[in-house]
Scaffold this motif. Sequence first.
Motif, PDB file in Angstrom:
ATOM      1  N   VAL A 177       0.833  -1.204   0.000  1.00  0.00           N
ATOM      2  CA  VAL A 177       0.000   0.000   0.000  1.00  0.00           C
ATOM      3  C   VAL A 177       0.867   1.254   0.000  1.00  0.00           C
ATOM      4  N   MET A 178       1.923   1.263   0.820  1.00  0.00           N
ATOM      5  CA  MET A 178       2.770   2.444   0.919  1.00  0.00           C
ATOM      6  C   MET A 178       3.553   2.694  -0.373  1.00  0.00           C
ATOM      7  N   VAL A 179       4.165   1.638  -0.906  1.00  0.00           N
ATOM      8  CA  VAL A 179       4.934   1.796  -2.150  1.00  0.00           C
ATOM      9  C   VAL A 179       4.014   2.165  -3.300  1.00  0.00           C
ATOM     10  N   SER A 180       2.813   1.581  -3.329  1.00  0.00           N
ATOM     11  CA  SER A 180       1.847   1.925  -4.363  1.00  0.00           C
ATOM     12  C   SER A 180       1.476   3.404  -4.295  1.00  0.00           C
ATOM     13  N   SER A 181       1.299   3.913  -3.078  1.00  0.00           N
ATOM     14  CA  SER A 181       0.990   5.345  -2.917  1.00  0.00           C
ATOM     15  C   SER A 181       2.142   6.217  -3.400  1.00  0.00           C
ATOM     16  N   LEU A 182       3.359   5.764  -3.158  1.00  0.00           N
ATOM     17  CA  LEU A 182       4.533   6.521  -3.600  1.00  0.00           C
ATOM     18  C   LEU A 182       4.569   6.629  -5.122  1.00  0.00           C
ATOM     19  N   PHE A 183       4.350   5.511  -5.812  1.00  0.00           N
ATOM     20  CA  PHE A 183       4.363   5.556  -7.276  1.00  0.00           C
ATOM     21  C   PHE A 183       3.135   6.277  -7.827  1.00  0.00           C
ATOM     22  N   GLN A 184       2.032   6.229  -7.097  1.00  0.00           N
ATOM     23  CA  GLN A 184       0.861   6.998  -7.521  1.00  0.00           C
ATOM     24  C   GLN A 184       1.150   8.492  -7.476  1.00  0.00           C
ATOM     25  N   ALA A 185       1.895   8.908  -6.454  1.00  0.00           N
ATOM     26  CA  ALA A 185       2.307  10.307  -6.389  1.00  0.00           C
ATOM     27  C   ALA A 185       3.225  10.650  -7.562  1.00  0.00           C
ATOM     28  N   GLY A 186       4.090   9.697  -7.936  1.00  0.00           N
ATOM     29  CA  GLY A 186       4.958   9.919  -9.092  1.00  0.00           C
ATOM     30  C   GLY A 186       4.161  10.077 -10.376  1.00  0.00           C
ATOM     31  N   VAL A 187       3.104   9.300 -10.527  1.00  0.00           N
ATOM     32  CA  VAL A 187       2.243   9.426 -11.701  1.00  0.00           C
ATOM     33  C   VAL A 187       1.560  10.792 -11.715  1.00  0.00           C
ATOM     34  N   SER A 188       1.094  11.229 -10.564  1.00  0.00           N
ATOM     35  CA  SER A 188       0.451  12.542 -10.473  1.00  0.00           C
ATOM     36  C   SER A 188       1.415  13.657 -10.857  1.00  0.00           C
ATOM     37  N   TYR A 189       2.661  13.537 -10.416  1.00  0.00           N
ATOM     38  CA  TYR A 189       3.651  14.560 -10.771  1.00  0.00           C
ATOM     39  C   TYR A 189       3.954  14.516 -12.268  1.00  0.00           C
ATOM     40  N   ALA A 190       4.005  13.311 -12.835  1.00  0.00           N
ATOM     41  CA  ALA A 190       4.233  13.196 -14.275  1.00  0.00           C
ATOM     42  C   ALA A 190       3.106  13.862 -15.058  1.00  0.00           C
ATOM     43  N   LYS A 191       1.885  13.712 -14.595  1.00  0.00           N
ATOM     44  CA  LYS A 191       0.758  14.366 -15.255  1.00  0.00           C
ATOM     45  C   LYS A 191       0.832  15.886 -15.097  1.00  0.00           C
ATOM     46  N   LEU A 192       1.381  16.323 -13.968  1.00  0.00           N
ATOM     47  CA  LEU A 192       1.490  17.765 -13.723  1.00  0.00           C
ATOM     48  C   LEU A 192       2.457  18.431 -14.695  1.00  0.00           C
ATOM     49  N   ILE A 193       3.571  17.777 -14.988  1.00  0.00           N
ATOM     50  CA  ILE A 193       4.590  18.385 -15.838  1.00  0.00           C
ATOM     51  C   ILE A 193       4.446  17.989 -17.312  1.00  0.00           C
ATOM     52  N   ALA A 194       3.448  17.148 -17.627  1.00  0.00           N
ATOM     53  CA  ALA A 194       3.269  16.694 -19.004  1.00  0.00           C
ATOM     54  C   ALA A 194       2.693  17.805 -19.869  1.00  0.00           C
ATOM     55  N   ASP A 195       2.966  17.737 -21.148  1.00  0.00           N
ATOM     56  CA  ASP A 195       2.418  18.687 -22.107  1.00  0.00           C
ATOM     57  C   ASP A 195       0.901  18.476 -22.209  1.00  0.00           C
ATOM     58  N   PRO A 196       0.086  19.484 -21.893  1.00  0.00           N
ATOM     59  CA  PRO A 196      -1.377  19.288 -21.879  1.00  0.00           C
ATOM     60  C   PRO A 196      -1.955  18.904 -23.232  1.00  0.00           C
ATOM     61  N   THR A 197      -1.314  19.276 -24.303  1.00  0.00           N
ATOM     62  CA  THR A 197      -1.879  19.030 -25.625  1.00  0.00           C
ATOM     63  C   THR A 197      -1.581  17.639 -26.163  1.00  0.00           C
ATOM     64  N   ASP A 198      -0.616  16.953 -25.579  1.00  0.00           N
ATOM     65  CA  ASP A 198      -0.211  15.666 -26.154  1.00  0.00           C
ATOM     66  C   ASP A 198       0.064  14.619 -25.076  1.00  0.00           C
ATOM     67  N   GLU A 199       1.091  14.846 -24.287  1.00  0.00           N
ATOM     68  CA  GLU A 199       1.547  13.843 -23.333  1.00  0.00           C
ATOM     69  C   GLU A 199       0.509  13.569 -22.239  1.00  0.00           C
ATOM     70  N   LEU A 200      -0.148  14.610 -21.745  1.00  0.00           N
ATOM     71  CA  LEU A 200      -1.136  14.426 -20.674  1.00  0.00           C
ATOM     72  C   LEU A 200      -2.284  13.537 -21.131  1.00  0.00           C
ATOM     73  N   ALA A 201      -2.734  13.751 -22.363  1.00  0.00           N
ATOM     74  CA  ALA A 201      -3.821  12.919 -22.887  1.00  0.00           C
ATOM     75  C   ALA A 201      -3.386  11.464 -23.019  1.00  0.00           C
ATOM     76  N   ASP A 202      -2.152  11.227 -23.461  1.00  0.00           N
ATOM     77  CA  ASP A 202      -1.658   9.859 -23.601  1.00  0.00           C
ATOM     78  C   ASP A 202      -1.562   9.167 -22.249  1.00  0.00           C
ATOM     79  N   ILE A 203      -1.054   9.872 -21.246  1.00  0.00           N
ATOM     80  CA  ILE A 203      -0.938   9.283 -19.907  1.00  0.00           C
ATOM     81  C   ILE A 203      -2.314   8.965 -19.340  1.00  0.00           C
ATOM     82  N   THR A 204      -3.233   9.914 -19.465  1.00  0.00           N
ATOM     83  CA  THR A 204      -4.582   9.714 -18.929  1.00  0.00           C
ATOM     84  C   THR A 204      -5.278   8.538 -19.600  1.00  0.00           C
ATOM     85  N   TYR A 205      -5.144   8.447 -20.920  1.00  0.00           N
ATOM     86  CA  TYR A 205      -5.792   7.358 -21.644  1.00  0.00           C
ATOM     87  C   TYR A 205      -5.178   6.013 -21.258  1.00  0.00           C
TER      88      TYR A 205
END
Length: 355
Positions: A177-205
């Motif tokens: 649970v703890m390690v999963s939360s850590l990587f989930q935070a990493g995913v959230s940060y990746a979405k934060l810095i991703a390009d909204p027009t391209d990369e963010l959509a790919d990650i979300t999908y």
Amino acid sequence: MKKPSVSKVVEEIDLCEKRSQLSRRADFVIFSLAVFVVVLAAISLMLGRYPIDPGQAVAMLANCVFPIEPTWTEQQSTLFFNVRLPRILLALMVGCCLSVAGAAYQGTFQNPLVSPDILGASQGAAFGAAVAILCGFTAAMVSISAFFFALFTVFLVLLISARAKGNHMMVVVLAGVMVSSLFQAGVSYAKLIADPTDELADITYWLMGSLTGAKMSQVATVFPILFVGCAVLFALRWRINILTMGDDEASTMGVNARLIRIVVIIAATFITAACVSVTGMIGWVGLVVPHLCRMLVGADYKKLIPASMFMGAGFLLLVDDIARLATTAEIPIGILTAFVGAPFFLYLITRRKRL
């Protein structure tokens, strides 16, 4: 020596007959599920926005073995072999493996709420895929990154739990649970810095999970991993029964519970990582399907494992058919499994409470 009473002998005979009846019923259920999967796969091959006649589908499959006079167009052949067939095969494989992994985890951890992502494999794969998308890698490299990050996450969880003190099984789950939360935070940060027009959509999908774009190359790549992992879990299914009794009981029966548990975790982790790497995050299959199978065939893993294989394959293929046929814009399959799985799991809980 005291002889057993007549009533005791009669009770034992009745018990043996009931067990035999339950076993035959479970075998019939497993056979019925296998037939259902075959029929559903055959129907799915013909369904779509561009339907294919049953005769044409059979002829195209037969043409792979021996040449026959074509009764189909080149466009139908391309659609059948490059789009529809790999997608159906991948749906069957992923549904089968996620269900088996969920059943194996639930027996190994002696917890009915455990799912294939309990050790963080899904979140690790999501982080690996997000990093690969940010780096501009190809789709194949995204899958490879997701696969190895999923394995790394589970390895990290097991390493942490080996150094921690206390109840080992509880520590493993908490570390997951703890390690999963850590990587989930990493995913959230990746979405934060991703390009909204391209990369963010790919990650979300990718995070929503989908079988769109399935290719035979993907099927061929993950099939050996999924086959070996499922074969290991199938071969150890009776030993998983012993793990559900606890380590002390397993020791008295001459079973090395720690070794069996490690082998089961490794096999279930590999097939989970392989599934998630090619489809994205698909939840609820590994949690709901084993519970439904227990209602049909009982808690004996000798019957539960094969039942989970067939039901999981049929369940995910049916959901994927709905995803690609319900609307003009295809619905990501991860959304549908959540819509179907969550209410159904609530139904199982309330039904069991009444029983």
